[in-house]
Design an enzyme around this catalytic site. Structure first.
Site, PDB file in Angstrom:
ATOM      1  N   GLU A 282       2.113  10.497  -3.510  1.00  0.00           N
ATOM      2  CA  GLU A 282       2.336  10.188  -5.020  1.00  0.00           C
ATOM      3  C   GLU A 282       1.210  10.849  -5.933  1.00  0.00           C
ATOM      4  O   GLU A 282       0.681  10.044  -6.937  1.00  0.00           O
ATOM      5  CB  GLU A 282       2.499   8.870  -5.358  1.00  0.00           C
TER       6      GLU A 282
ATOM      7  N   HIS B  73      10.684   6.856  -4.752  1.00  0.00           N
ATOM      8  CA  HIS B  73       9.360   6.227  -4.473  1.00  0.00           C
ATOM      9  C   HIS B  73       8.439   6.797  -5.042  1.00  0.00           C
ATOM     10  O   HIS B  73       7.464   6.042  -5.429  1.00  0.00           O
ATOM     11  CB  HIS B  73       9.619   6.292  -2.730  1.00  0.00           C
ATOM     12  N   GLU B  74       8.085   8.032  -4.684  1.00  0.00           N
ATOM     13  CA  GLU B  74       7.040   8.844  -5.286  1.00  0.00           C
ATOM     14  C   GLU B  74       6.814   8.471  -6.704  1.00  0.00           C
ATOM     15  O   GLU B  74       5.656   8.421  -7.297  1.00  0.00           O
ATOM     16  CB  GLU B  74       6.768  10.140  -4.787  1.00  0.00           C
TER      17      GLU B  74
ATOM     18  N   ASP C  96      -5.373   4.868   9.123  1.00  0.00           N
ATOM     19  CA  ASP C  96      -3.997   5.705   9.605  1.00  0.00           C
ATOM     20  C   ASP C  96      -3.355   5.154  10.752  1.00  0.00           C
ATOM     21  O   ASP C  96      -2.191   5.554  11.166  1.00  0.00           O
ATOM     22  CB  ASP C  96      -4.577   7.120   9.862  1.00  0.00           C
TER      23      ASP C  96
ATOM     24  N   HIS D  89       5.533   5.112  -7.794  1.00  0.00           N
ATOM     25  CA  HIS D  89       4.151   4.798  -7.578  1.00  0.00           C
ATOM     26  C   HIS D  89       3.121   5.210  -8.917  1.00  0.00           C
ATOM     27  O   HIS D  89       2.080   4.908  -8.979  1.00  0.00           O
ATOM     28  CB  HIS D  89       3.620   5.963  -6.396  1.00  0.00           C
TER      29      HIS D  89
ATOM     30  N   TYR E 178       5.405  -2.043   3.033  1.00  0.00           N
ATOM     31  CA  TYR E 178       6.526  -1.422   2.305  1.00  0.00           C
ATOM     32  C   TYR E 178       7.813  -2.516   2.100  1.00  0.00           C
ATOM     33  O   TYR E 178       7.919  -3.122   0.889  1.00  0.00           O
ATOM     34  CB  TYR E 178       7.166  -0.235   3.082  1.00  0.00           C
TER      35      TYR E 178
ATOM     36  N   GLU F   9       2.449  -0.095  -1.915  1.00  0.00           N
ATOM     37  CA  GLU F   9       3.570   0.242  -1.397  1.00  0.00           C
ATOM     38  C   GLU F   9       4.774  -0.687  -1.414  1.00  0.00           C
ATOM     39  O   GLU F   9       5.993  -0.341  -1.527  1.00  0.00           O
ATOM     40  CB  GLU F   9       3.398   0.483   0.132  1.00  0.00           C
TER      41      GLU F   9
HETATM   42  N1  BES Z   1       1.531   6.837  -0.313  1.00  0.00           N
HETATM   43  C1  BES Z   1       2.421   6.860   0.611  1.00  0.00           C
HETATM   44  C2  BES Z   1       1.707   7.765   2.007  1.00  0.00           C
HETATM   45  C3  BES Z   1       0.690   7.076   2.455  1.00  0.00           C
HETATM   46  C4  BES Z   1       0.534   5.713   2.718  1.00  0.00           C
HETATM   47  C5  BES Z   1      -0.241   7.901   3.075  1.00  0.00           C
HETATM   48  C6  BES Z   1      -0.633   5.416   3.384  1.00  0.00           C
HETATM   49  C7  BES Z   1      -1.443   7.652   3.536  1.00  0.00           C
HETATM   50  C8  BES Z   1      -1.510   6.268   3.883  1.00  0.00           C
HETATM   51  C9  BES Z   1       3.631   7.287   0.196  1.00  0.00           C
HETATM   52  O1  BES Z   1       4.068   7.112  -1.002  1.00  0.00           O
HETATM   53  C10 BES Z   1       4.888   7.064   1.021  1.00  0.00           C
HETATM   54  O2  BES Z   1       4.846   5.628   1.344  1.00  0.00           O
HETATM   55  N2  BES Z   1       5.548   7.672   1.572  1.00  0.00           N
HETATM   56  C11 BES Z   1       6.698   7.508   2.399  1.00  0.00           C
HETATM   57  C12 BES Z   1       7.607   7.361   1.788  1.00  0.00           C
HETATM   58  C13 BES Z   1       8.809   6.626   2.351  1.00  0.00           C
HETATM   59  C14 BES Z   1       8.490   5.165   2.196  1.00  0.00           C
HETATM   60  C15 BES Z   1      10.218   6.636   0.948  1.00  0.00           C
HETATM   61  C16 BES Z   1       6.524   8.427   3.634  1.00  0.00           C
HETATM   62  O3  BES Z   1       5.956   9.497   3.716  1.00  0.00           O
HETATM   63  O4  BES Z   1       7.587   8.275   4.670  1.00  0.00           O
HETATM   64 ZN    ZN Z   2       4.371   4.909  -1.067  1.00  0.00          ZN
END
Ligand code: BES
Ligand code: ZN
Length: 648
Positions: A319, A343-344, A421, A347, A429, A366
Site C-alpha cells: 500500500e 485491499h491496497e 517477516d 490501506h 487479516y 491489516e
Molecule cells: N501491507 C501488506 C503487505 C505486508 C504486510 C508486507 C506485512 C510486509 C509485512 C499488504 O497490504 C498486504 O496485505 N498484501 C496482501 C494482500 C492480500 C491480503 C489481499 C498480500 O500481499 O498477499
Molecule cells: Zn494489507
C-alpha cells in the site's frame, strides 16, 4: 452524529508522531497504564530489551522492539533523499538529509536504523562529525549513533546500499516483461527501509519527504509520493511527499514504465507490454475510491495510482501511499482477483492514515483493511461475491488456526525477539476482520460505519497501539451501546488465541451447491465432464478445489484435469489450488507446470505452501530444491528467506 466522540489526544494517547514528542502525549492520568503506554520511551525500551534477555513476559505496549532508534529523545521529521541508481554495481548511493527535533535540549545523540549500509560520512548542519556503528542484529540491522552538537537540526548521511539490501530487488532485463531494460523496486515493510535509507525505522515516526533520484536516462523512477505522469524521461526525477508517513511506506521503483489514466484520480504505471491489460483489469479502481470515500471519509492522498511490478514481487500488493505496488499475477483477464486492489486502496485509510504504532499492532492495519476490503467489494460487485470471498477468507483463517501455535493466533501478538517477516499469517487479516464484522453486526452497519469514519478522522496521521484502540472503543462504541457490547468479549478477541465461540461465520448459498456437486462427483454419481461449470466464477473453482479430500486417486485427478484442463489454467490462484492438490497426491502430469510456476512467480503466498508441501517427501524435496535453485537468482530476498528452509 458522533459529536461526543472526538478524540482527545491526551485521553486516548493518540501519539501525533509528527509533531508531538510521544512522552508529552503520554502524560495523562486518564491513561489505563501510563507506564505501559510510553511510546518509544527510551527507558521503557531499555527495560523491555533487558526483559527479552531475562525472559520476562511483561511486554510494554507501544514500545517498538524492532527499531534501535530513539524518537522519544530526538525525532526525525523530514527526509531529503538524493540517490543515484547504479544497475551495474546494484547500488543506490548518495545522501539522506534528516531534519531533527530534540524533545529536550539535553538529548544529544541521534540513533538511526541501518542495515548493511556503507556509511561514508556524516555531517551535522554542514560540518563533518564522528559517528558510531553499533553491534549488528541479524534481524534488525545496525544502530548508527551520531552525537549532535548544540542547535543541530540537520543531519546528512552519505552512504551506499549493499547489492544484497534486504529491501531492494535489482532485476535483470530477462526478469522483466519487456526483456530490454533492468528494473528496481523497494519493499520496506516491515523493517527493510533501513536497508536503503538510514532513518528512524519505526512506524511511530512519521516524516514528510522529498527526493531526487538519478537513473539511466531511458528509465522512469516512481515513488510513494507525488508523481507527475507527464514528467520528462531524462534520468533525473524529483518527488515530494507532503503528508507525514511512517518509514515502511517509503518506496521507489525504476524501470521501463509507462502511465495510463484509469479515471480522474486513478491510473496505472506498468511496463508497456502490461499497460493495457492492467488498465482494463483494474478499471474499477476509481469507483472503489469513490465508494470508500463515501463510506469512510475523504481520501487524504490526492491521487491513487497502481504500479504493476515484475512477477518476482514477493507480495500480492503493498500500500505505498499514492502508488500501490501490485503483483502482475492478479491480472487474470476477468477482474476475478481485484479484491487485492480494494485491499491496497483501503490501506489509504487503515494503515496509511491511521497507522499501527508497532508491528505487534499490525492487525490495526491489516484487520481493518481486510474488513474494509470486503465492504468495498460488496459495494462494487454485490452481495453474492462478497459472501463467497468472505467464506474463502474464513477458510484461510481456519486453516491457519489449525496449523499455528496458539500464541501466534493472538491479534496483539508478542513479537519480541522475532522477525516480523517470519510471523506472516491470516490472523491479523481475517481474524481482525471477523472481529470488526462482529462489532458491526452487534451495533448495526450504519452505526459501525459512522464509528469507523470518526475513527479515521480522530487518528488521522497518527500511529496508535492496540491499547489506544481499546481505550477509544471503551469511550465510544461501548458507552453508546452498553447493552450490545462488552469489554470482556473485546479482550477475548484481541488477546486470546482462536476464534471466539459465537463469532460470525460467513456462508454462501452458491458454495452449498458446490459442496453438493463435489460430493456427487466424489461418490461417482456425476462424471467430471457432466458438471455444469459454465457459470462458475474463480470463487467457485477455488471453493471446489480447496475443499477436496486430502487424497484423491490418479483416476480422479486425471478425470478432473481432462474435463477442466486445470493444469493449463491461466488463473494463478486456481493454478495454486490445483497444484496444491497435485503435490499432495503426487499427480505427475502437473509437475511440469508446477516447475514453471515455481520458477516464474515470486509471490510468497503462492509459492510457499507448494514448497512446504513438496518438502514433506524426499522426492518432492529434491524437485523443490531443483526449482528453487533455478528460481533463486530471480527471487526477492524475502521469498528466498521464507522458502530456503524447505529445500535445505
Ligand atoms: N501491507 C501488506 C503487505 C505486508 C504486510 C508486507 C506485512 C510486509 C509485512 C499488504 O497490504 C498486504 O496485505 N498484501 C496482501 C494482500 C492480500 C491480503 C489481499 C498480500 O500481499 O498477499
Ligand atoms: Zn494489507
Amino acid at each position: 452524529m458522533l459529536a461526543t466522540l472526538i478524540c482527545v489526544p491526551a485521553l486516548f494517547a493518540c501519539s501525533d508522531a509528527t509533531t508531538e514528542p510521544a512522552n508529552k502525549v503520554d502524560a495523562s492520568a486518564a491513561m489505563k497504564d501510563v507506564a505501559n503506554e510510553k511510546m518509544g520511551n527510551k527507558a521503557a525500551e531499555d527495560n523491555a530489551r533487558a526483559e527479552i534477555t531475562e525472559g520476562s513476559s511483561d511486554m510494554a505496549s507501544g514500545v517498538d522492539y524492532h527499531s534501535f532508534s530513539n524518537p522519544d529523545e530526538v525525532r526525525v521529521t523530514h527526509l531529503a533523499l538524493a540517490l543515484s541508481a547504479n544497475f551495474d554495481t546494484q547500488q543506490l548511493s548518495g545522501s539522506a538529509t534528516l531534519k531533527v527535533e530534540r524533545t529536550d535540549p539535553k538529548y544529544n545523540e541521534l540513533i538511526l536504523d541501518t542495515r548493511a549500509l556503507k556509511i561514508e560520512t556524516v555531517t551535522v548542519n554542514g560540518e563533518a562529525v564522528p559517528f558510531t556503528l553499533g553491534e549488528t542484529d541479524v534481524d534488525l540491522g545496525t544502530p548508527l549513533s551520531i552525537s549532535l552538537p548544540e542547535n543541530a537540526n540537520q543531519v546528512t548521511v552519505n552512504y551506499a546500499t549493499s547489492p544484497s539490501a534486504s529491501g531492494v530487488q535489482w532485476l535483470t532485463p530477462a526478469q522483466t516483461a519487456g526483456k530490454k531494460h533492468p528494473f528496481l523496486f523497494t519493499q520496506a515493510q516491515a523493517v527493510h527501509a533501513r536497508s536503503f535509507i538510514p532513518l528512524q525505522d519505526s512506524p511511530q515516526v512519521r516524516v514528510t519527504y522529498e527526493a531526487t533520484i538519478k537513473t539511466p536516462p531511458s528509465l522512469l523512477a516512481v515513488m510513494s509520493a507525488a508523481n507527475d505522469p507527464q514528467t520528462k524521461r531524462d534520468g533525473e526525477y524529483t518527488f515530494t511527499m507532503p503528508q507525514p508517513i511512517p518509514s515502511y511506506l517509503i518506496a521507489l521503483a525504476i524501470g521501463d514504465l509507462q502511465f495510463k489514466a484509469m479515471g480522474e484520480r486513478t491510473g496505472v504505471y506498468a511496463e508497456p507490454a502490461l499497460l493495457e491489460s492492467a488498465a482494463k483489469e483494474f478499471e474499477d479502481t476509481e469507483a472503489m475510491l469513490e465508494v470508500t470515500e463515501e463510506t469512510y471519509g475523504p481520501y487524504q492522498w490526492d491521487r491513487y495510482d497502481l504500479l504493476i511490478l515484475p512477477p518476482s514481487f514477493p507480495f500480492g500488493g503493498m500500500e505505498n501511499p499514492r502508488l500501490s505496488f501490485i503483483t502482475p499475477t492478479v491480472i487474470a483477464g476477468d477482474k476475478s482477483l481485484v479484491s487485492l486492489i480494494a485491499h491496497e486502496l483501503a490501506h489509504s485509510w487503515s494503515g496509511n492514515t491511521v497507522t499501527n504504532a508497532t508491528w505487534r499492532d499490525l492487525w490495526l492495519n491489516e484487520g481493518f483493511t481486510t474488513y474494509l476490503t470486503y465492504r468495498i467489494m460488496e459495494m462494487i460487485y454485490g452481495h453474492e461475491r462478497f459472501k463467497k470471498e468472505a467464506v474463502l477468507g474464513y477458510q484461510d483463517l481456519q486453516n491457519d488456526i489449525a496449523a499455528l501455535e496458539q500464541n501466534d493466533e493472538i491479534l496483539a501478538i508478542d513479537l519480541r525477539g522475532r522477525n516480523p517477516d517470519d510471523v506472516f499469517s491470516n490472523i491479523p487479516y481475517e481474524k481482525g476482520a471477523l472481529f470488526l464484522r462482529e462489532l458491526e453486526q452487534k451495533v448495526g452497519r450504519e452505526n459501525f460505519d459512522a464509528f469507523l469514519m470518526q475513527y479515521f478522522e480522530d487518528f488521522a496521521f497518527k500511529s496508535i497501539t492496540t491499547d489506544t484502540f481499546i481505550d477509544y472503543l471503551d469511550e465510544t462504541l461501548l458507552k453508546q451501546y452498553p447493552e450490545k457490547l462488552d469489554a470482556e468479549r473485546i479482550q477475548q478477541w484481541i488477546f486470546e488465541p482462536g476464534i471466539p465461540e459465537g463469532a460470525p461465520k460467513p456462508e454462501s448459498d452458491a458454495f452449498t451447491k458446490i459442496d453438493d456437486t463435489r460430493s456427487a462427483w466424489l461418490s461417482g454419481d456425476v462424471k467430471a465432464a457432466d458438471i455444469e461449470t459454465a457459470q462458475w466464477t474463480v470463487h467457485e473453482w477455488l471453493y471446489f478445489l480447496n475443499n477436496m479430500p486430502e487424497s484423491l486417486t490418479d483416476k480422479q485427478l486425471t478425470a478432473l484435469d481432462t474435463a477442466f484442463s486445470l493444469t493449463e489454467t491461466q488463473n494463478n490462484e486456481i493454478a495454486h489450488s490445483w497444484l496444491m492438490i497435485a503435490v499432495a497426491n503426487e499427480y505427475k502430469p502437473a509437475y511440469e507446470r508446477l516447475y514453471s510456476y515455481l520458477v516464474s512467480i515470486g509471490r510468497n503466498k503462492l509459492v510457499k505452501p507448494l514448497y512446504r508441501t513438496l518438502s514433506q517427501t524426499p522426492e518432492g524435496k529434491a524437485f523443490a530444491k531443483k526449482a528453487f535453485e533455478e528460481a533463486k537468482p530471480g527471487y526477492h530476498p524475502l521469498t528466498i528467506r521464507a522458502n530456503e528452509g524447505f529445500v535445505n
